[in-house]
Design a protein around this motif. Structure first.
Motif, PDB file in Angstrom:
ATOM      1  N   GLN A   1       0.799  -1.259  -0.101  1.00  0.00           N
ATOM      2  CA  GLN A   1       0.059   0.309  -0.043  1.00  0.00           C
ATOM      3  C   GLN A   1       1.013   1.345  -0.228  1.00  0.00           C
ATOM      4  O   GLN A   1       1.993   1.337   0.804  1.00  0.00           O
ATOM      5  N   THR A   2       0.612   2.264  -0.791  1.00  0.00           N
ATOM      6  CA  THR A   2       1.370   3.350  -0.605  1.00  0.00           C
ATOM      7  C   THR A   2       0.345   4.485  -1.033  1.00  0.00           C
ATOM      8  O   THR A   2      -0.562   4.578  -1.838  1.00  0.00           O
TER       9      THR A   2
ATOM     10  N   PRO B   1       3.901   8.551  -3.687  1.00  0.00           N
ATOM     11  CA  PRO B   1       4.425   7.110  -3.370  1.00  0.00           C
ATOM     12  C   PRO B   1       5.618   6.907  -2.709  1.00  0.00           C
ATOM     13  O   PRO B   1       6.723   7.731  -3.028  1.00  0.00           O
ATOM     14  N   ASP B   2       5.550   5.949  -2.051  1.00  0.00           N
ATOM     15  CA  ASP B   2       6.989   5.447  -1.325  1.00  0.00           C
ATOM     16  C   ASP B   2       7.915   5.215  -2.149  1.00  0.00           C
ATOM     17  O   ASP B   2       7.977   4.302  -3.244  1.00  0.00           O
ATOM     18  N   LYS B   3       9.326   5.813  -2.183  1.00  0.00           N
ATOM     19  CA  LYS B   3      10.042   5.742  -3.335  1.00  0.00           C
ATOM     20  C   LYS B   3      10.602   4.095  -3.237  1.00  0.00           C
ATOM     21  O   LYS B   3      10.958   3.628  -4.228  1.00  0.00           O
TER      22      LYS B   3
ATOM     23  N   ALA C   1       5.169   7.544 -11.562  1.00  0.00           N
ATOM     24  CA  ALA C   1       6.370   7.238 -10.844  1.00  0.00           C
ATOM     25  C   ALA C   1       7.057   5.914 -11.253  1.00  0.00           C
ATOM     26  O   ALA C   1       8.285   5.638 -11.460  1.00  0.00           O
ATOM     27  N   LEU C   2       6.002   4.867 -11.258  1.00  0.00           N
ATOM     28  CA  LEU C   2       6.503   3.579 -11.714  1.00  0.00           C
ATOM     29  C   LEU C   2       6.902   3.220 -13.057  1.00  0.00           C
ATOM     30  O   LEU C   2       8.303   2.730 -13.283  1.00  0.00           O
ATOM     31  N   ILE C   3       6.486   4.038 -14.056  1.00  0.00           N
ATOM     32  CA  ILE C   3       6.920   3.933 -15.354  1.00  0.00           C
ATOM     33  C   ILE C   3       8.441   4.600 -15.455  1.00  0.00           C
ATOM     34  O   ILE C   3       9.241   4.278 -15.889  1.00  0.00           O
TER      35      ILE C   3
ATOM     36  N   LEU D   1       0.211  -3.012  -6.382  1.00  0.00           N
ATOM     37  CA  LEU D   1       0.356  -1.883  -5.615  1.00  0.00           C
ATOM     38  C   LEU D   1      -1.003  -0.994  -5.378  1.00  0.00           C
ATOM     39  O   LEU D   1      -1.409  -0.874  -6.274  1.00  0.00           O
ATOM     40  N   ASP D   2      -1.030  -1.048  -4.171  1.00  0.00           N
ATOM     41  CA  ASP D   2      -2.445  -0.516  -3.706  1.00  0.00           C
ATOM     42  C   ASP D   2      -2.325   1.218  -3.447  1.00  0.00           C
ATOM     43  O   ASP D   2      -1.876   1.492  -2.398  1.00  0.00           O
ATOM     44  N   GLY D   3      -2.967   1.961  -4.328  1.00  0.00           N
ATOM     45  CA  GLY D   3      -3.004   3.423  -4.318  1.00  0.00           C
ATOM     46  C   GLY D   3      -4.574   3.976  -4.049  1.00  0.00           C
ATOM     47  O   GLY D   3      -4.703   5.051  -4.119  1.00  0.00           O
ATOM     48  N   GLY D   4      -5.283   3.148  -3.502  1.00  0.00           N
ATOM     49  CA  GLY D   4      -6.860   3.281  -3.372  1.00  0.00           C
ATOM     50  C   GLY D   4      -7.591   3.224  -4.594  1.00  0.00           C
ATOM     51  O   GLY D   4      -7.167   2.782  -5.465  1.00  0.00           O
ATOM     52  N   PRO D   5      -8.784   3.778  -4.266  1.00  0.00           N
ATOM     53  CA  PRO D   5      -9.803   3.639  -5.448  1.00  0.00           C
ATOM     54  C   PRO D   5      -9.232   4.710  -6.604  1.00  0.00           C
ATOM     55  O   PRO D   5      -8.590   5.655  -6.250  1.00  0.00           O
ATOM     56  N   VAL D   6      -9.588   4.391  -7.822  1.00  0.00           N
ATOM     57  CA  VAL D   6      -9.225   5.312  -9.022  1.00  0.00           C
ATOM     58  C   VAL D   6     -10.080   6.268  -9.089  1.00  0.00           C
ATOM     59  O   VAL D   6     -11.478   6.604  -8.590  1.00  0.00           O
TER      60      VAL D   6
END
Ligand code: TXA
Ligand code: MG
Length: 355
Positions: free
Chosen positions: A7-8, A13-15, A132-134, A172-177
């Motif tokens: 979860q982040t 987002p957590d680096k 951030a991920l890409i 990766l859980d970033g909450g609801p879209v």
């Protein structure tokens, strides 16, 4: 395989987590992540065997091409052969955001990512966690919606886990879209833009940016041998919950009466019955479960809640679901496109006269 759940904060987002997720992608693994539309199932879009893993995890037909996701405009050039003036206008107007554009593909993009096509779908999402991920992976990330093939697209990390736990490396859980319906897809390979899948960027918005917009007729009609959608994925009966969904169109009062009659008949057969209603109509229905999609005055809210509600009927063990229809303009075009598919194109006209 054990799936790691992380979860982040989506906005910050957590680096360390992003680094680990990017490492998985660079090594050919699968990471589900939120975008502003729906959760995506990411893999290295330049690696055929990583893409093959996406198809396996989802149970997706291999002729259904993937969308490559980028995190800055400079990442587009290497993967496309040409940027037409129409494509440039669309990029200027809507990127980053919920718009996917089809380009002629470059040799760098493997046919294993494009279902054998010589075009490639590209999206530049605006979600900070996706970006951030890409960026960290420094790769174009192939990402279809992170659901099992045929199920409603996931708008929460819990939906992804329900479909894909044990089949992918990380969620990766970033909450609801934010939007809850998949991106708008436009073919911009020629002089005229062609709308292949309606979404949050509406036809009206596209027209404002590029003038004429053609609409793939398969968006509105039922795909068949004579009506083959230009986006291969649009030919499948998507978004279907386990329940049989029926849409009822007509005057609001007649729709209400017809749905209540159908509910009573289904109850009599021993079926458990659900109605997909709105804030305005929910108190008027009699069924085992009446779930509201939101206010009819706010189609964005209806769109954001649609897939979540279809999944909830499954969770509640409902056998049959009845729903009203929505206007076909603006965001309504995307809502009706997904609803028709969820209903397997089963739409009936309300017959009764209202009270
Ligand atoms: O919002 C979205 O677009 C999400 C997020 C994760 O970005 N992704 C998504 O991907 O919905 P997917 O794979 O579920 O849907 C992609 C659609 C399919 O209908 C596919 O056939 C179509 O895009 N598509 C992909 N490449 C294409 C191409 N080269 N030509 C025509 N259609 C293409
Ligand atoms: Mg999908």
């Amino acid at each position: 395989m054990e799936t790691r759940h992380c979860q982040t904060d989506p906005l910050c987002p957590d680096k360390e987590i992003i680094k680990q997720a990017a490492e998985i992608l660079k090594n050919g693994g699968l990471v589900a992540f939120p975008t502003e539309t729906v959760y995506g199932l990411g893999a290295n879009g330049l690696d055929t065997s990583a893409c093959r893993r996406i198809y396996e995890a989802k149970g997706r037909p291999s002729d259904n091409p993937l969308i490559l996701h980028i995190s800055q405009i400079s990442e587009l050039q290497p993967i496309v052969r040409e940027i037409t003036p129409v494509a440039q206008k669309l990029m200027d107007a809507f990127w980053p955001g919920p718009l996917t554009i089809i380009f002629p593909k470059s040799d760098l993009v493997p046919l294993g990512a494009t279902g054998g096509l010589d075009t490639v779908a590209v999206r530049f999402p605006s979600h900070p966690l996706a970006m951030a991920l890409i960026r960290e992976s420094a790769l174009p990330i192939a990402a279809p919606s992170a659901n099992s093939s045929g199920k409603p697209s996931p708008t929460r990390a819990s939906h992804v886990a329900y479909d894909l736990d044990g089949k992918i490396d990380m969620i990766l859980d970033g909450g609801p879209v934010e939007w809850g319906l998949e991106s708008t897809i436009v073919d911009a390979c020629s002089d005229t833009a062609v709308l292949l899948r309606p979404g949050a960027i509406t036809k009206e918005m596209l027209e404002e940016a590029v003038g004429t917009v053609e609409v793939d007729p398969a968006i509105i009609g039922k795909p068949s041998d004579d009506l083959v959608p230009k986006a291969p994925g649009m030919k499948y009966t998507h978004y279907s919950p386990k329940a049989d969904v029926t849409l009822v169109s007509g005057e609001p009062a007649c729709v209400l009466k017809t749905i209540n009659r159908l509910c009573a008949e289904a109850k009599e057969k021993g079926l458990s019955v659900g109605v997909m209603a709105t804030e305005e109509t929910k108190q008027d229905y009699v069924a085992d479960q009446v779930l509201s999609l939101g206010s009819e005055a706010n189609l964005e809210e209806i769109g954001a809640n649609l897939f979540k509600t279809l999944r909830k009927f499954d969770f509640l063990g409902i056998d049959v679901v009845y729903s009203q229809v929505f206007p076909e303009s603006g965001e309504g075009m995307a809502i009706m496109n997904r609803l028709r598919k969820a209903a397997g194109y089963h739409i009936i006209q309300a017959e009764e006269k209202g009270e």
